[in-house]
Design a protein around this motif. Structure first.
Motif, PDB file in Angstrom:
ATOM      1  N   ARG A 107       0.838  -1.206   0.000  1.00 53.64           N
ATOM      2  CA  ARG A 107       0.000   0.000   0.000  1.00 53.64           C
ATOM      3  C   ARG A 107       0.870   1.253   0.000  1.00 53.64           C
ATOM      4  NH1 ARG A 107      -3.081  -3.245   3.617  1.00 53.64           N
ATOM      5  NH2 ARG A 107      -2.040  -2.310   5.417  1.00 53.64           N
ATOM      6  N   ARG A 108       1.937   1.222   0.761  1.00 51.93           N
ATOM      7  CA  ARG A 108       2.794   2.394   0.860  1.00 51.93           C
ATOM      8  C   ARG A 108       3.436   2.731  -0.478  1.00 51.93           C
ATOM      9  NH1 ARG A 108       7.787   0.940   3.974  1.00 51.93           N
ATOM     10  NH2 ARG A 108       8.485   0.373   1.882  1.00 51.93           N
ATOM     11  N   ASP A 109       3.830   1.704  -1.220  1.00 51.86           N
ATOM     12  CA  ASP A 109       4.549   1.931  -2.462  1.00 51.86           C
ATOM     13  C   ASP A 109       3.625   2.053  -3.669  1.00 51.86           C
ATOM     14  OD1 ASP A 109       6.843   1.717  -0.974  1.00 51.86           O
ATOM     15  OD2 ASP A 109       7.231  -0.364  -1.511  1.00 51.86           O
ATOM     16  N   ASN A 110       2.323   2.037  -3.447  1.00 46.20           N
ATOM     17  CA  ASN A 110       1.362   2.112  -4.540  1.00 46.20           C
ATOM     18  C   ASN A 110       1.440   0.910  -5.480  1.00 46.20           C
ATOM     19  OD1 ASN A 110       0.115   4.902  -4.206  1.00 46.20           O
ATOM     20  ND2 ASN A 110       2.300   5.410  -4.243  1.00 46.20           N
ATOM     21  N   LEU A 111       1.998  -0.190  -5.014  1.00 41.01           N
ATOM     22  CA  LEU A 111       2.112  -1.387  -5.828  1.00 41.01           C
ATOM     23  C   LEU A 111       1.015  -2.376  -5.471  1.00 41.01           C
ATOM     24  CD1 LEU A 111       5.944  -2.162  -5.781  1.00 41.01           C
ATOM     25  CD2 LEU A 111       4.641  -1.046  -7.581  1.00 41.01           C
ATOM     26  N   ARG A 112       0.603  -3.137  -6.478  1.00 36.67           N
ATOM     27  CA  ARG A 112      -0.267  -4.267  -6.214  1.00 36.67           C
ATOM     28  C   ARG A 112       0.558  -5.306  -5.460  1.00 36.67           C
ATOM     29  NH1 ARG A 112      -3.188  -6.727 -11.382  1.00 36.67           N
ATOM     30  NH2 ARG A 112      -1.065  -7.425 -11.840  1.00 36.67           N
ATOM     31  N   GLY A 113      -0.071  -6.035  -4.539  1.00 35.64           N
ATOM     32  CA  GLY A 113       0.662  -6.912  -3.640  1.00 35.64           C
ATOM     33  C   GLY A 113       1.666  -7.824  -4.309  1.00 35.64           C
ATOM     34  N   GLY A 114       1.262  -8.510  -5.382  1.00 37.55           N
ATOM     35  CA  GLY A 114       2.149  -9.458  -6.035  1.00 37.55           C
ATOM     36  C   GLY A 114       3.322  -8.824  -6.741  1.00 37.55           C
ATOM     37  N   GLU A 115       3.258  -7.512  -6.974  1.00 33.39           N
ATOM     38  CA  GLU A 115       4.375  -6.846  -7.643  1.00 33.39           C
ATOM     39  C   GLU A 115       5.599  -6.729  -6.747  1.00 33.39           C
ATOM     40  OE1 GLU A 115       2.820  -3.611 -10.723  1.00 33.39           O
ATOM     41  OE2 GLU A 115       1.948  -3.336  -8.732  1.00 33.39           O
ATOM     42  N   ILE A 116       5.420  -6.841  -5.436  1.00 36.52           N
ATOM     43  CA  ILE A 116       6.532  -6.705  -4.504  1.00 36.52           C
ATOM     44  C   ILE A 116       7.619  -7.749  -4.791  1.00 36.52           C
ATOM     45  CG2 ILE A 116       7.213  -6.781  -2.071  1.00 36.52           C
ATOM     46  CD1 ILE A 116       5.577  -4.334  -2.806  1.00 36.52           C
ATOM     47  N   TRP A 117       7.197  -8.989  -5.091  1.00 37.82           N
ATOM     48  CA  TRP A 117       8.171 -10.045  -5.382  1.00 37.82           C
ATOM     49  C   TRP A 117       9.032  -9.651  -6.568  1.00 37.82           C
ATOM     50  CZ3 TRP A 117      10.122 -13.177  -9.048  1.00 37.82           C
ATOM     51  CH2 TRP A 117      10.850 -14.297  -8.639  1.00 37.82           C
ATOM     52  N   TRP A 118       8.398  -9.154  -7.613  1.00 36.23           N
ATOM     53  CA  TRP A 118       9.137  -8.778  -8.814  1.00 36.23           C
ATOM     54  C   TRP A 118      10.079  -7.602  -8.529  1.00 36.23           C
ATOM     55  CZ3 TRP A 118       8.838 -11.911 -12.964  1.00 36.23           C
ATOM     56  CH2 TRP A 118       7.723 -12.766 -13.054  1.00 36.23           C
ATOM     57  N   ARG A 119       9.600  -6.625  -7.788  1.00 35.19           N
ATOM     58  CA  ARG A 119      10.461  -5.482  -7.482  1.00 35.19           C
ATOM     59  C   ARG A 119      11.675  -5.914  -6.669  1.00 35.19           C
ATOM     60  NH1 ARG A 119       8.806  -1.520  -2.840  1.00 35.19           N
ATOM     61  NH2 ARG A 119       9.497  -3.432  -1.796  1.00 35.19           N
ATOM     62  N   ASP A 120      11.447  -6.825  -5.704  1.00 29.91           N
ATOM     63  CA  ASP A 120      12.546  -7.255  -4.847  1.00 29.91           C
ATOM     64  C   ASP A 120      13.562  -8.128  -5.592  1.00 29.91           C
ATOM     65  OD1 ASP A 120      11.356  -5.871  -2.838  1.00 29.91           O
ATOM     66  OD2 ASP A 120      10.548  -7.621  -1.785  1.00 29.91           O
ATOM     67  N   HIS A 121      13.168  -8.652  -6.758  1.00 31.30           N
ATOM     68  CA  HIS A 121      14.084  -9.476  -7.550  1.00 31.30           C
ATOM     69  C   HIS A 121      14.536  -8.764  -8.820  1.00 31.30           C
ATOM     70  CE1 HIS A 121      12.404 -12.567  -4.893  1.00 31.30           C
ATOM     71  NE2 HIS A 121      13.464 -13.297  -5.189  1.00 31.30           N
ATOM     72  N   GLN A 122      14.270  -7.486  -8.934  1.00 31.43           N
ATOM     73  CA  GLN A 122      14.625  -6.733 -10.140  1.00 31.43           C
ATOM     74  C   GLN A 122      16.129  -6.804 -10.421  1.00 31.43           C
ATOM     75  OE1 GLN A 122      16.186  -3.363  -9.701  1.00 31.43           O
ATOM     76  NE2 GLN A 122      16.596  -3.342 -11.902  1.00 31.43           N
TER      77      GLN A 122
END
Length: 376
Positions: free
Chosen positions: A9-24
């Motif tokens: 919520r803080r980053d304005n990302l959809r929940g599942g996008e966090i995994w992708w961002r953390d593995h960018q």
């Protein structure tokens, strides 16, 4: 997939996008650049603090599910799609997908299973595997223009399912959203993965040729609930442990844990593609019947027979369909695909334009039945 909801919520990302961002950064080391700026560290939405509609901004657009992201392969700039596979929930998907894309099978003209370019395994996540595939687009987008384009589409997907069955693999979820197409020739300037109507750089609408001018090749995807049998297994049976995405299910899979032969089930789903998209339409998915496809009704009825034993095999479907296809005259193949609810003035206008376009095709000696020999 673990999700950090407060951060999402803080980053304005959809929940599942966090995994992708953390593995960018890891993807970058593997040779792939994630396309979406949403997944870059420190991303700030481009519409924040501006007098613009968020929906008009490129970084507002999302891919349809959290399990996929598009990227660029750095060594040759090829656009690819990355699929995150949960190997606990779908233990057979990677093996079946890579088998169908293996060296011995990949170049067979009748193979219409999505090619796998690479398999990536994150070292910090033993539950997931990444399948790298070409960037494809929905098989019905843009809409079919001619009967001939539809006839070629059905030929390819029937051929593809038969190829799977020959190699003892049942798809079990072969409905229309799980059929994509290679549209590289149709869209020489490319298209945006999150909104295929737009150019890759979001500068305007993506221009394209028709399927008649630049024939695409169609591919089956998503083997998450597929099953593979031994070549000498003459009585293949599996249990109803999952349902595919088609709302119109065959009777044999209505009861959970019931045993059934999944090959006639694939035939049923193929028949549904004809019925729902062309001969009958479908209210649940808001698809209207198309005029001029009566020549497919008998085949579709047999393929969707309530009794699996009364359905034709995919070998028989392909044989019958070849006879139907050969009997169609050129003028039938040139006919425009017409929705049953078209307003008469709109139909007159579109028919007039279509006649001119068809004359152009004839003058340029472009055949009414487009075929593709694309191999990715």
């Amino acid at each position: 997939m673990p999700v950090n909801e407060p951060n999402a919520r803080r980053d304005n990302l959809r929940g599942g996008e966090i995994w992708w961002r953390d593995h960018q950064a890891w993807f970058d080391e593997c040779g792939y650049t994630l396309r979406s700026s949403r997944l870059m560290p420190g991303w700030v939405p481009s519409w924040v603090g501006k007098d613009v509609w968020p929906s008009d901004c490129e970084d507002y657009k999302l891919l349809p599910t959290d399990s996929i992201q598009d990227a660029i392969r750095k060594d040759d700039q090829k656009k690819v799609m990355l699929k995150l596979v949960d190997i606990v929930e779908y233990p057979n998907e990677v093996d079946i997908t890579t088998f169908l894309s293996s060296k011995d099978l990949a170049n067979a003209p009748e193979n219409h299973c999505v090619p796998i370019l690479e398999v990536l395994k994150p070292q910090d996540d033993q539950r997931h595997v990444i399948l790298v595939m070409p960037l494809l687009r929905a098989c019905l987008n843009p809409p079919f223009e001619t009967v001939g384009e539809v006839v070629e589409f059905l030929r390819q997907i029937f051929e593809g399912i038969r190829f799977m069955h020959v190699h003892r693999v049942a798809h079990r979820d072969c409905h229309e959203p799980n059929i994509l197409m290679n549209a590289d020739d149709m869209y020489p300037g490319g298209f945006h993965a999150a909104d295929p109507s737009m150019t890759p750089d979001w500068s305007g609408k993506a221009k394209h040729f028709s399927r008649t001018e630049r024939p695409p090749k169609y591919y089956l995807i998503d083997f998450g609930i597929s099953v593979r049998f031994s070549p000498d297994d003459s009585t293949p049976r599996t249990r109803v442990d999952a349902w595919g995405g088609d709302f119109d299910r065959p009777p044999e899979i209505e009861q959970v844990n019931a045993e059934y032969d999944p090959f006639p089930t694939d035939v049923y789903y193929m028949g549904n593609i004809i019925k729902h998209n062309f001969t009958e339409g479908s209210e649940p998915i808001e698809v209207k019947m198309k005029l001029g496809f009566d020549f497919l009704k008998a085949l579709a009825a047999d393929m969707t027979h309530a009794d699996p034993l009364q359905r034709p095999t995919m070998d028989e479907v392909v044989t019958r369909y070849a006879e139907i296809r050969k009997a169609l005259p050129w003028w039938k193949l040139r006919q425009r695909v017409v929705r049953c609810d078209e307003f008469f003035l709109a139909r007159w206008y579109r028919d007039t334009k279509h006649i001119g376009r068809s004359l152009g095709y004839a003058i340029r000696r472009i055949p009414p039945l487009p075929t593709s020999d694309i191999i990715l």
